[in-house]
Design a protein around this motif. Structure first.
Motif, short mmCIF file in Angstrom:
data_model
loop_
_atom_site.label_atom_id
_atom_site.label_comp_id
_atom_site.label_asym_id
_atom_site.label_seq_id
_atom_site.Cartn_x
_atom_site.Cartn_y
_atom_site.Cartn_z
N PHE A 140 0.91 -1.16 -0.19
CA PHE A 140 0.01 0.14 0.01
C PHE A 140 0.84 1.25 -0.12
N THR A 141 0.59 2.32 -0.85
CA THR A 141 1.22 3.41 -0.81
C THR A 141 0.43 4.66 -0.55
N GLY A 142 0.92 5.51 0.32
CA GLY A 142 -0.10 6.59 0.77
C GLY A 142 0.87 7.79 1.10
N ARG A 143 0.24 8.76 1.78
CA ARG A 143 0.96 9.86 2.34
C ARG A 143 1.53 9.87 3.79
N SER A 144 2.61 10.22 4.07
CA SER A 144 3.31 10.03 5.31
C SER A 144 2.71 11.25 6.27
N PHE A 145 2.25 11.04 7.54
CA PHE A 145 2.08 11.96 8.28
C PHE A 145 2.56 11.40 9.77
N GLY A 146 3.00 12.39 10.56
CA GLY A 146 3.56 11.92 12.05
C GLY A 146 5.06 12.07 11.74
N SER A 147 5.80 10.84 12.09
CA SER A 147 7.27 10.78 12.00
C SER A 147 7.90 10.27 10.67
N ASP A 148 8.79 10.60 10.48
CA ASP A 148 9.55 9.74 9.34
C ASP A 148 10.37 8.47 10.16
N GLY A 149 10.44 7.40 9.04
CA GLY A 149 11.17 6.49 9.90
C GLY A 149 10.69 5.18 9.40
N GLU A 150 10.98 4.05 10.03
CA GLU A 150 10.27 2.59 9.52
C GLU A 150 10.32 1.69 10.99
N SER A 151 9.12 0.90 11.03
CA SER A 151 9.08 0.05 11.87
C SER A 151 8.43 -1.37 11.48
N ILE A 152 8.48 -2.68 12.06
CA ILE A 152 7.92 -3.61 11.85
C ILE A 152 7.00 -4.26 12.97
N GLY A 153 5.95 -4.65 12.62
CA GLY A 153 4.92 -4.93 13.38
C GLY A 153 3.88 -5.73 12.95
N GLU A 154 2.81 -6.25 14.05
CA GLU A 154 1.52 -6.91 13.53
C GLU A 154 0.51 -5.94 13.00
N VAL A 155 0.05 -6.11 11.84
CA VAL A 155 -1.04 -5.25 11.44
C VAL A 155 -2.50 -5.69 11.71
N VAL A 156 -3.30 -4.83 12.46
CA VAL A 156 -4.50 -5.27 12.94
C VAL A 156 -5.24 -4.09 12.64
N PHE A 157 -6.79 -4.19 12.70
CA PHE A 157 -7.76 -3.31 12.43
C PHE A 157 -8.69 -2.87 13.62
#
Length: 391
Positions: A13-30
Protein backbone atom coordinates in the motif's frame (compact mmCIF):
# COMPACT_ATOMS: atom_id res chain seq x y z
CA UNK A 1 6.16 12.67 1.69
CA UNK A 2 5.29 9.20 0.47
CA UNK A 3 4.86 6.35 2.95
CA UNK A 4 4.41 2.63 2.27
CA UNK A 5 2.91 -0.32 4.09
CA UNK A 6 4.11 -3.76 2.98
CA UNK A 7 2.41 -6.92 4.25
CA UNK A 8 4.23 -10.23 4.59
CA UNK A 9 2.00 -11.72 1.86
CA UNK A 10 3.55 -9.19 -0.56
CA UNK A 11 0.66 -6.70 -0.71
CA UNK A 12 1.96 -3.13 -0.93
CA UNK A 13 0.00 0.00 0.00
CA UNK A 14 1.29 3.44 -0.91
CA UNK A 15 0.03 6.62 0.70
CA UNK A 16 1.03 9.91 2.30
CA UNK A 17 3.18 10.17 5.39
CA UNK A 18 2.05 12.00 8.51
CA UNK A 19 3.63 11.94 11.93
CA UNK A 20 7.26 10.82 12.09
CA UNK A 21 9.68 9.76 9.38
CA UNK A 22 11.19 6.33 9.82
CA UNK A 23 10.37 2.66 9.70
CA UNK A 24 9.09 -0.09 11.97
CA UNK A 25 7.89 -3.69 11.84
CA UNK A 26 4.81 -4.90 13.66
CA UNK A 27 1.65 -6.96 13.48
CA UNK A 28 -0.96 -5.09 11.43
CA UNK A 29 -4.47 -5.16 12.97
CA UNK A 30 -7.71 -3.24 12.48
CA UNK A 31 -10.05 -1.44 14.87
CA UNK A 32 -13.70 -0.86 13.93
CA UNK A 33 -14.38 2.07 16.26
CA UNK A 34 -15.96 5.18 14.73
CA UNK A 35 -14.51 7.37 17.51
CA UNK A 36 -11.98 6.92 20.26
CA UNK A 37 -8.78 6.98 18.24
CA UNK A 38 -7.01 8.80 21.11
CA UNK A 39 -7.75 5.97 23.53
CA UNK A 40 -6.85 3.37 20.91
CA UNK A 41 -3.46 4.93 20.19
CA UNK A 42 -2.65 5.21 23.91
CA UNK A 43 -3.88 1.72 24.88
CA UNK A 44 -0.78 -0.29 25.94
CA UNK A 45 -2.42 -3.47 24.63
CA UNK A 46 -1.53 -2.28 21.10
CA UNK A 47 2.21 -2.39 21.87
CA UNK A 48 4.11 -3.71 18.86
CA UNK A 49 1.17 -3.42 16.47
CA UNK A 50 0.46 -1.31 13.38
CA UNK A 51 -3.11 -0.14 13.94
CA UNK A 52 -5.56 0.38 11.06
CA UNK A 53 -8.73 2.40 11.71
CA UNK A 54 -11.64 1.24 9.55
CA UNK A 55 -13.56 4.49 10.02
CA UNK A 56 -12.54 6.71 7.05
CA UNK A 57 -11.88 10.07 8.77
CA UNK A 58 -9.45 10.15 11.70
CA UNK A 59 -7.99 13.12 13.57
CA UNK A 60 -10.93 15.52 13.16
CA UNK A 61 -11.22 16.29 16.90
CA UNK A 62 -7.50 16.38 17.62
CA UNK A 63 -5.72 15.10 20.71
CA UNK A 64 -6.29 15.80 24.40
CA UNK A 65 -4.08 14.41 27.18
CA UNK A 66 -7.15 13.98 29.40
CA UNK A 67 -8.33 11.20 27.09
CA UNK A 68 -5.12 9.16 27.14
CA UNK A 69 -5.15 5.63 28.57
CA UNK A 70 -1.40 5.56 29.25
CA UNK A 71 1.48 7.99 29.68
CA UNK A 72 2.57 7.43 26.08
CA UNK A 73 1.54 5.39 23.00
CA UNK A 74 3.29 2.12 22.18
CA UNK A 75 1.90 1.41 18.70
CA UNK A 76 4.39 0.76 15.87
CA UNK A 77 2.43 2.52 13.16
CA UNK A 78 -0.95 4.08 12.31
CA UNK A 79 -2.94 3.54 9.10
CA UNK A 80 -5.95 5.66 8.04
CA UNK A 81 -8.00 6.45 4.95
CA UNK A 82 -8.05 10.19 5.54
CA UNK A 83 -6.12 12.20 8.10
CA UNK A 84 -7.42 15.58 9.27
CA UNK A 85 -4.53 17.98 9.81
CA UNK A 86 -6.58 20.82 11.33
CA UNK A 87 -8.80 19.49 14.16
CA UNK A 88 -11.96 21.26 15.28
CA UNK A 89 -12.48 20.78 19.02
CA UNK A 90 -12.17 23.26 21.89
CA UNK A 91 -10.49 20.55 24.00
CA UNK A 92 -7.81 19.73 21.41
CA UNK A 93 -4.27 20.49 22.54
CA UNK A 94 -2.56 19.41 19.31
CA UNK A 95 -3.16 17.35 16.19
CA UNK A 96 -2.86 13.62 15.66
CA UNK A 97 0.16 14.20 13.41
CA UNK A 98 1.90 16.19 16.17
CA UNK A 99 1.43 13.31 18.61
CA UNK A 100 2.84 10.68 16.25
CA UNK A 101 5.79 12.92 15.48
CA UNK A 102 6.50 13.46 19.18
CA UNK A 103 6.81 9.72 19.82
CA UNK A 104 8.50 8.69 16.58
CA UNK A 105 5.49 6.82 15.16
CA UNK A 106 5.03 6.56 11.40
CA UNK A 107 1.52 7.30 10.11
CA UNK A 108 0.21 6.65 6.61
CA UNK A 109 -2.97 8.10 5.08
CA UNK A 110 -4.60 7.64 1.69
CA UNK A 111 -4.76 3.87 2.17
CA UNK A 112 -7.80 1.86 1.06
CA UNK A 113 -8.51 0.63 4.59
CA UNK A 114 -11.55 -1.35 3.40
CA UNK A 115 -9.30 -3.43 1.15
CA UNK A 116 -6.70 -3.84 3.91
CA UNK A 117 -9.37 -4.96 6.39
CA UNK A 118 -10.79 -7.51 3.93
CA UNK A 119 -7.29 -8.96 3.45
CA UNK A 120 -6.80 -9.28 7.21
CA UNK A 121 -10.23 -10.85 7.68
CA UNK A 122 -9.56 -13.34 4.89
CA UNK A 123 -5.97 -14.26 5.72
CA UNK A 124 -5.66 -13.20 9.36
CA UNK A 125 -3.39 -10.68 11.02
CA UNK A 126 0.12 -10.65 9.63
CA UNK A 127 3.50 -9.03 10.00
CA UNK A 128 4.05 -5.79 8.11
CA UNK A 129 6.57 -3.01 7.67
CA UNK A 130 5.61 0.67 7.56
CA UNK A 131 8.20 3.08 6.20
CA UNK A 132 8.93 6.50 4.71
CA UNK A 133 12.17 5.26 3.10
CA UNK A 134 12.63 5.14 -0.68
CA UNK A 135 14.23 1.69 -0.66
CA UNK A 136 13.15 -0.86 -3.25
CA UNK A 137 10.29 -3.29 -2.77
CA UNK A 138 12.81 -6.15 -2.63
CA UNK A 139 14.85 -4.48 0.12
CA UNK A 140 11.72 -3.82 2.18
CA UNK A 141 10.57 -7.42 1.81
CA UNK A 142 13.98 -8.70 2.85
CA UNK A 143 13.92 -6.54 6.02
CA UNK A 144 10.36 -7.63 6.76
CA UNK A 145 11.19 -11.32 6.43
CA UNK A 146 14.27 -10.92 8.58
CA UNK A 147 12.60 -8.84 11.26
CA UNK A 148 11.01 -10.36 14.36
CA UNK A 149 8.09 -9.11 16.42
CA UNK A 150 9.17 -8.78 20.03
CA UNK A 151 7.60 -10.99 22.71
CA UNK A 152 8.47 -8.75 25.68
CA UNK A 153 5.60 -6.30 25.21
CA UNK A 154 4.31 -6.69 28.78
CA UNK A 155 7.71 -5.84 30.25
CA UNK A 156 7.84 -2.80 27.95
CA UNK A 157 4.52 -1.29 29.02
CA UNK A 158 4.27 -2.32 32.69
CA UNK A 159 5.06 0.08 35.51
CA UNK A 160 8.60 -0.30 36.80
CA UNK A 161 7.81 0.47 40.45
CA UNK A 162 5.03 0.08 42.99
CA UNK A 163 2.79 3.08 43.62
CA UNK A 164 -0.32 3.70 45.68
CA UNK A 165 -3.50 5.61 44.86
CA UNK A 166 -5.14 5.95 48.31
CA UNK A 167 -8.79 5.30 49.06
CA UNK A 168 -11.04 4.45 51.99
CA UNK A 169 -12.45 1.22 50.54
CA UNK A 170 -11.02 -2.27 50.02
CA UNK A 171 -7.35 -2.50 49.13
CA UNK A 172 -6.77 -3.78 45.60
CA UNK A 173 -3.42 -4.99 44.27
CA UNK A 174 -3.59 -4.07 40.58
CA UNK A 175 -1.01 -6.14 38.68
CA UNK A 176 -0.01 -3.99 35.72
CA UNK A 177 0.49 -6.02 32.55
CA UNK A 178 -0.20 -2.88 30.49
CA UNK A 179 -3.14 -1.46 32.39
CA UNK A 180 -5.37 1.21 30.90
CA UNK A 181 -6.01 4.24 33.09
CA UNK A 182 -9.73 3.44 32.91
CA UNK A 183 -9.29 0.45 35.25
CA UNK A 184 -7.70 2.66 37.89
CA UNK A 185 -10.43 5.29 37.41
CA UNK A 186 -13.20 2.74 37.93
CA UNK A 187 -11.60 1.32 41.06
CA UNK A 188 -11.06 4.82 42.47
CA UNK A 189 -14.66 5.78 41.65
CA UNK A 190 -15.69 3.01 44.05
CA UNK A 191 -13.36 4.21 46.79
CA UNK A 192 -10.77 1.44 46.50
CA UNK A 193 -7.29 1.82 47.94
CA UNK A 194 -5.28 0.76 44.89
CA UNK A 195 -1.66 -0.43 44.93
CA UNK A 196 -0.31 -0.79 41.39
CA UNK A 197 2.52 -3.31 41.08
CA UNK A 198 4.82 -4.36 38.18
CA UNK A 199 3.98 -7.41 36.08
CA UNK A 200 6.77 -9.51 37.63
CA UNK A 201 5.83 -8.90 41.26
CA UNK A 202 5.84 -12.21 43.15
CA UNK A 203 2.98 -13.69 45.14
CA UNK A 204 4.95 -13.21 48.39
CA UNK A 205 5.52 -9.53 47.63
CA UNK A 206 1.81 -9.07 46.96
CA UNK A 207 0.87 -10.88 50.18
CA UNK A 208 2.94 -8.38 52.13
CA UNK A 209 0.72 -5.59 50.78
CA UNK A 210 -2.23 -7.23 52.60
CA UNK A 211 -4.73 -6.67 49.77
CA UNK A 212 -8.42 -7.45 49.98
CA UNK A 213 -8.46 -8.39 46.33
CA UNK A 214 -6.36 -8.83 43.17
CA UNK A 215 -7.00 -7.13 39.83
CA UNK A 216 -5.30 -8.60 36.76
CA UNK A 217 -5.08 -5.88 34.12
CA UNK A 218 -5.22 -5.94 30.35
CA UNK A 219 -1.99 -6.05 28.36
CA UNK A 220 -0.40 -6.83 24.99
CA UNK A 221 0.74 -10.01 23.31
CA UNK A 222 0.45 -13.74 23.88
CA UNK A 223 -0.39 -14.63 27.51
CA UNK A 224 1.95 -17.62 27.31
CA UNK A 225 4.87 -15.20 26.83
CA UNK A 226 4.48 -14.11 30.48
CA UNK A 227 4.68 -17.59 31.99
CA UNK A 228 5.89 -16.43 35.45
CA UNK A 229 2.65 -14.44 35.79
CA UNK A 230 0.64 -17.65 35.35
CA UNK A 231 2.37 -19.23 38.36
CA UNK A 232 1.82 -16.08 40.42
CA UNK A 233 -1.90 -15.99 39.58
CA UNK A 234 -2.19 -19.70 40.41
CA UNK A 235 -1.00 -18.93 43.95
CA UNK A 236 -2.98 -15.73 44.47
CA UNK A 237 -6.35 -17.10 43.33
CA UNK A 238 -6.27 -19.58 46.22
CA UNK A 239 -6.04 -16.77 48.77
CA UNK A 240 -7.68 -13.56 47.47
CA UNK A 241 -10.78 -12.46 45.58
CA UNK A 242 -9.68 -11.93 41.98
CA UNK A 243 -10.93 -10.09 38.90
CA UNK A 244 -9.18 -10.39 35.51
CA UNK A 245 -9.64 -8.22 32.42
CA UNK A 246 -8.53 -9.13 28.87
CA UNK A 247 -4.95 -10.45 29.23
CA UNK A 248 -5.75 -10.86 32.93
CA UNK A 249 -8.69 -13.06 31.91
CA UNK A 250 -6.40 -15.26 29.81
CA UNK A 251 -3.80 -15.53 32.60
CA UNK A 252 -6.54 -16.49 35.08
CA UNK A 253 -7.74 -19.21 32.69
CA UNK A 254 -4.21 -20.55 32.12
CA UNK A 255 -3.54 -20.56 35.87
CA UNK A 256 -6.64 -22.71 36.39
CA UNK A 257 -5.62 -25.23 33.73
CA UNK A 258 -7.29 -23.93 30.55
CA UNK A 259 -5.57 -23.20 27.24
CA UNK A 260 -5.45 -20.22 24.88
CA UNK A 261 -5.04 -19.86 21.12
CA UNK A 262 -4.61 -17.03 18.64
CA UNK A 263 -7.68 -15.69 16.87
CA UNK A 264 -7.60 -15.27 13.10
CA UNK A 265 -7.89 -11.48 13.19
CA UNK A 266 -8.89 -10.70 16.78
CA UNK A 267 -11.56 -8.47 18.28
CA UNK A 268 -10.84 -4.75 18.28
CA UNK A 269 -13.54 -2.11 18.53
CA UNK A 270 -16.24 -0.60 20.70
CA UNK A 271 -19.37 -2.39 19.50
CA UNK A 272 -18.91 -6.12 20.14
CA UNK A 273 -22.05 -7.91 21.44
CA UNK A 274 -21.51 -10.21 24.43
CA UNK A 275 -24.16 -12.43 26.03
CA UNK A 276 -24.25 -12.98 29.79
CA UNK A 277 -25.41 -16.59 30.07
CA UNK A 278 -26.95 -16.31 33.54
CA UNK A 279 -29.33 -13.45 32.68
CA UNK A 280 -29.52 -13.87 28.90
CA UNK A 281 -28.79 -10.17 28.53
CA UNK A 282 -26.66 -8.84 25.67
CA UNK A 283 -24.06 -6.18 26.44
CA UNK A 284 -22.26 -4.02 23.88
CA UNK A 285 -18.59 -4.09 24.81
CA UNK A 286 -15.21 -2.57 24.08
CA UNK A 287 -12.63 -5.15 23.00
CA UNK A 288 -8.97 -5.38 22.07
CA UNK A 289 -7.40 -8.83 22.00
CA UNK A 290 -5.86 -11.30 19.59
CA UNK A 291 -6.06 -14.44 21.73
CA UNK A 292 -8.93 -16.41 23.27
CA UNK A 293 -9.48 -19.15 25.83
CA UNK A 294 -10.46 -22.39 24.07
CA UNK A 295 -13.79 -23.88 25.13
CA UNK A 296 -12.67 -27.51 25.01
CA UNK A 297 -9.86 -26.78 27.49
CA UNK A 298 -12.07 -25.35 30.27
CA UNK A 299 -11.36 -27.37 33.45
CA UNK A 300 -14.07 -28.55 35.84
CA UNK A 301 -13.23 -25.80 38.34
CA UNK A 302 -14.32 -23.05 35.89
CA UNK A 303 -17.64 -22.17 34.29
CA UNK A 304 -18.32 -19.97 31.27
CA UNK A 305 -20.31 -16.83 32.13
CA UNK A 306 -20.20 -14.82 28.86
CA UNK A 307 -19.88 -15.61 25.16
CA UNK A 308 -19.32 -13.46 22.08
CA UNK A 309 -22.51 -13.23 20.04
CA UNK A 310 -20.57 -12.94 16.77
CA UNK A 311 -18.25 -15.94 16.87
CA UNK A 312 -19.27 -17.69 20.15
CA UNK A 313 -15.79 -17.39 21.67
CA UNK A 314 -15.49 -17.26 25.47
CA UNK A 315 -15.86 -13.77 26.95
CA UNK A 316 -16.17 -14.52 30.66
CA UNK A 317 -15.23 -17.14 33.27
CA UNK A 318 -15.99 -17.77 36.93
CA UNK A 319 -14.39 -20.14 39.43
CA UNK A 320 -16.90 -22.57 40.87
CA UNK A 321 -15.53 -22.65 44.43
CA UNK A 322 -13.27 -19.61 44.78
CA UNK A 323 -14.19 -15.88 44.67
CA UNK A 324 -12.68 -15.23 41.25
CA UNK A 325 -13.98 -14.23 37.83
CA UNK A 326 -12.76 -12.64 34.61
CA UNK A 327 -13.91 -11.14 31.32
CA UNK A 328 -12.21 -10.96 27.93
CA UNK A 329 -13.59 -7.51 27.12
CA UNK A 330 -13.07 -4.08 28.73
CA UNK A 331 -15.74 -3.08 31.28
CA UNK A 332 -13.86 0.20 31.85
CA UNK A 333 -14.56 1.10 28.17
CA UNK A 334 -12.58 4.18 27.05
CA UNK A 335 -13.34 4.02 24.22
CA UNK A 336 -16.67 2.26 24.07
CA UNK A 337 -19.93 1.84 26.00
CA UNK A 338 -20.15 1.62 29.79
CA UNK A 339 -22.68 -1.24 29.80
CA UNK A 340 -20.38 -3.53 31.78
CA UNK A 341 -19.28 -1.18 34.56
CA UNK A 342 -21.37 -3.23 36.99
CA UNK A 343 -18.55 -5.80 37.03
CA UNK A 344 -16.44 -3.44 39.14
CA UNK A 345 -19.32 -3.20 41.62
CA UNK A 346 -19.48 -6.99 41.69
CA UNK A 347 -15.75 -7.17 42.43
CA UNK A 348 -15.98 -4.64 45.27
CA UNK A 349 -18.99 -6.45 46.78
CA UNK A 350 -17.10 -9.74 46.56
CA UNK A 351 -14.08 -8.31 48.40
CA UNK A 352 -16.27 -6.89 51.16
CA UNK A 353 -18.22 -10.13 51.57
CA UNK A 354 -15.11 -12.31 51.73
CA UNK A 355 -13.45 -9.95 54.21
CA UNK A 356 -16.50 -10.10 56.47
CA UNK A 357 -16.60 -13.88 56.28
CA UNK A 358 -12.93 -14.14 57.16
CA UNK A 359 -13.41 -11.89 60.19
CA UNK A 360 -15.66 -14.52 61.82
CA UNK A 361 -14.15 -15.79 65.10
CA UNK A 362 -12.94 -19.40 65.33
CA UNK A 363 -15.79 -20.19 67.76
CA UNK A 364 -18.39 -18.91 65.28
CA UNK A 365 -16.72 -20.91 62.53
CA UNK A 366 -16.95 -24.12 64.59
CA UNK A 367 -20.62 -23.46 65.39
CA UNK A 368 -21.39 -22.84 61.73
CA UNK A 369 -19.54 -25.99 60.68
CA UNK A 370 -21.39 -28.12 63.24
CA UNK A 371 -24.71 -26.65 62.09
CA UNK A 372 -23.83 -27.45 58.51
CA UNK A 373 -22.97 -31.04 59.38
CA UNK A 374 -26.25 -31.48 61.27
CA UNK A 375 -28.22 -30.03 58.36
CA UNK A 376 -26.46 -32.34 55.91
CA UNK A 377 -27.12 -35.34 58.12
CA UNK A 378 -30.79 -34.39 58.28
CA UNK A 379 -30.96 -34.32 54.50
CA UNK A 380 -31.30 -30.55 54.24
CA UNK A 381 -29.17 -30.35 51.11
CA UNK A 382 -27.73 -26.90 50.35
CA UNK A 383 -28.69 -25.29 53.66
CA UNK A 384 -25.39 -26.18 55.25
CA UNK A 385 -23.11 -24.88 52.49
CA UNK A 386 -19.99 -23.26 53.86
CA UNK A 387 -18.75 -19.83 52.89
CA UNK A 388 -15.46 -19.30 51.02
CA UNK A 389 -13.71 -18.33 54.25
CA UNK A 390 -15.07 -21.32 56.21
CA UNK A 391 -13.94 -23.72 53.51
Amino acid sequence: MEARLLLEDGTLFTGRSFGSDGESIGEVVFNTGMTGYQEVISDPSYCGQIVTMTYPLIGNYGMSRDDFEAVRPYIHGFVVREHEEVPSNWRAEYSLGNLLQEYGIVGISGVDTRMLTRILRRHGTMKAIITTSTDSYEDLMERLRGGDIATNQVATVSTKQVFNVPGDGPRVALIDYGSKSGILRDLKKRGCDVVVVPHDTTADQIRRLKPDGIMLSNGPGDPKDVAPAIDTVRELVQEFPLFGICLGHQLFALACGANTEKLKFGHRGGNHPVKELESGRCYITSQNHGYTVTEESIPDCLEITHINNNDKTIEGLRHKTLPAFSVQYHPEASPGPYDSGYLFDRFVDMMIRVKEERSVTPKQTIIAKEAAERAAAAGAEGKGELSYAQK
